[in-house]
Design a protein around this motif. Sequence first.
Motif, short mmCIF file in Angstrom:
data_model
loop_
_atom_site.label_atom_id
_atom_site.label_comp_id
_atom_site.label_asym_id
_atom_site.label_seq_id
_atom_site.Cartn_x
_atom_site.Cartn_y
_atom_site.Cartn_z
N TYR A 57 -4.08 8.76 -11.65
CA TYR A 57 -3.05 8.10 -10.84
C TYR A 57 -3.56 7.93 -9.41
O TYR A 57 -4.35 8.75 -8.91
CB TYR A 57 -1.74 8.90 -10.88
N GLY A 58 -3.05 6.87 -8.77
CA GLY A 58 -3.56 6.45 -7.46
C GLY A 58 -3.58 7.54 -6.41
O GLY A 58 -4.44 7.51 -5.52
N PHE A 59 -2.66 8.51 -6.48
CA PHE A 59 -2.61 9.49 -5.39
C PHE A 59 -3.85 10.38 -5.33
O PHE A 59 -4.10 11.02 -4.30
CB PHE A 59 -1.31 10.32 -5.44
N LYS A 60 -4.66 10.42 -6.41
CA LYS A 60 -5.90 11.19 -6.35
C LYS A 60 -6.95 10.49 -5.49
O LYS A 60 -7.90 11.12 -5.03
CB LYS A 60 -6.48 11.38 -7.77
N ASN B 41 0.81 -1.22 0.00
CA ASN B 41 0.00 0.00 0.00
C ASN B 41 0.84 1.27 0.00
O ASN B 41 2.01 1.26 0.38
CB ASN B 41 -0.89 0.05 1.26
N ASN B 42 0.20 2.36 -0.40
CA ASN B 42 0.73 3.70 -0.19
C ASN B 42 -0.24 4.41 0.75
O ASN B 42 -1.42 4.60 0.41
CB ASN B 42 0.81 4.49 -1.51
N PHE B 43 0.24 4.75 1.93
CA PHE B 43 -0.58 5.47 2.91
C PHE B 43 0.44 6.06 3.89
O PHE B 43 0.77 5.48 4.92
CB PHE B 43 -1.54 4.49 3.61
N ARG C 123 -3.82 2.47 -11.06
CA ARG C 123 -2.49 2.69 -11.63
C ARG C 123 -1.76 3.72 -10.77
O ARG C 123 -2.15 4.89 -10.71
CB ARG C 123 -2.63 3.18 -13.07
N CYS C 124 -0.72 3.26 -10.08
CA CYS C 124 0.05 4.18 -9.25
C CYS C 124 1.02 4.95 -10.13
O CYS C 124 1.49 4.45 -11.15
CB CYS C 124 0.82 3.41 -8.18
N VAL C 125 1.33 6.16 -9.73
CA VAL C 125 2.25 7.02 -10.47
C VAL C 125 3.65 6.38 -10.51
O VAL C 125 4.45 6.68 -11.40
CB VAL C 125 2.25 8.44 -9.83
N GLU C 126 3.92 5.46 -9.56
CA GLU C 126 5.21 4.77 -9.54
C GLU C 126 5.30 3.62 -10.54
O GLU C 126 6.23 2.82 -10.49
CB GLU C 126 5.49 4.21 -8.14
N ALA C 127 4.32 3.52 -11.43
CA ALA C 127 4.32 2.56 -12.55
C ALA C 127 4.05 1.11 -12.15
O ALA C 127 4.46 0.18 -12.85
CB ALA C 127 5.59 2.67 -13.40
MO LIG Z 1 0.51 6.21 -5.93
#
Ligand SMILES: [Mo]
Length: 304
Positions: free
Chosen positions: A220-223, A67-69, A124-128
Amino acid sequence: MLIQKPADIHPSEITPPELYARRREFIKTAAVLGAAAWLPPILRGRIAQAADEDLKPTPYKDITSYNNFYEFGTGKTDPAENAGSLKTKPWTVVVEGHCEKPGQYALEDFLASQQPEERIYRLRCVEAWSMVVPWLGIPLNQILPRFQPASNAKYVEFTTLLDPKQMPGQRTRILDWPYVEGLRIDEAMHPLTLLVTGLYGKELPNQNGAPLRLAVPWKYGFKSIKSIVKIRFTEQQPSTTWNREIPSEYGFYANVNPEVSHPRWSQNKERRIGDFFRRDTQMFNGYAEQVAGLYTGMDLHKNF
Ligand SMILES: [Mo]
Ligand SMILES: Nc1nc2c(c(=O)[nH]1)N[C@H]1C(S)=C(S)[C@@H](COP(=O)(O)O)O[C@H]1N2
């Protein structure tokens, strides 16, 4: 070519997004198979499988342990290890800004006991890297109108909980807390935009943004902001966390676009979690038919 006005389109012609996606995958499979007709049957089978797998859900274990959190650490396994300290019951959502019905709503009242539906979306995460997630959620356009947004509500801003006691990452200055995101109001009201309350038919795990997060599948996922406590209708484009942090790398729109590179890496390929080979990133993450119209006439290289 016959062009129908919306009123001429019979409701049965409007395909729900996931059926639509499945049908598209089927058409794609058929096309690939047609082209591969001369191949030996084993290879033909493998190609069909590859096309089908575009929307094959990523295993539950991977979705909930990679995860990204950043509120729970910057490592991919940190959120699963640390998010147990987040208390998600009771939960309050504040609605404010340009609307007729601002207020503080208990989560249950905010959702007005609407039944969540399943939506299988690519993330899709910005980290590809990417995943396929069977979300459980309520389209945001079934919730926002209840607060009667005013005509000058051009954007919607979303804010994550700020509580360093529950969120150890907030005791560091890795980001400017709380995490904030935003959408243009027509993006927020698009039928694909989902307010997520669960995944794989179960309650949302804390590491995935319990009890309430966004899923905006063409961005991208961060949104897709997690653990939302506030929604604000604004006239001006809101400032957003990653854009504020590194404006040259992360724009407000952040639409998935294989033709617009990140300044430090290309965005035209991605690795699906669990796959060995990388695959091509699709325009708007594969949702171009549904969302390209939101950006007609916009320069997507400038508005990245
Ligand atoms: Mo992300
Ligand atoms: N509040 C908050 N929301 C967040 C993040 C974050 O660090 N904090 N990370 C974002 C990023 S970069 C991604 S890729 C997705 C990851 O969602 P997932 O862990 O459920 O796959 O959450 C997004 N939402």
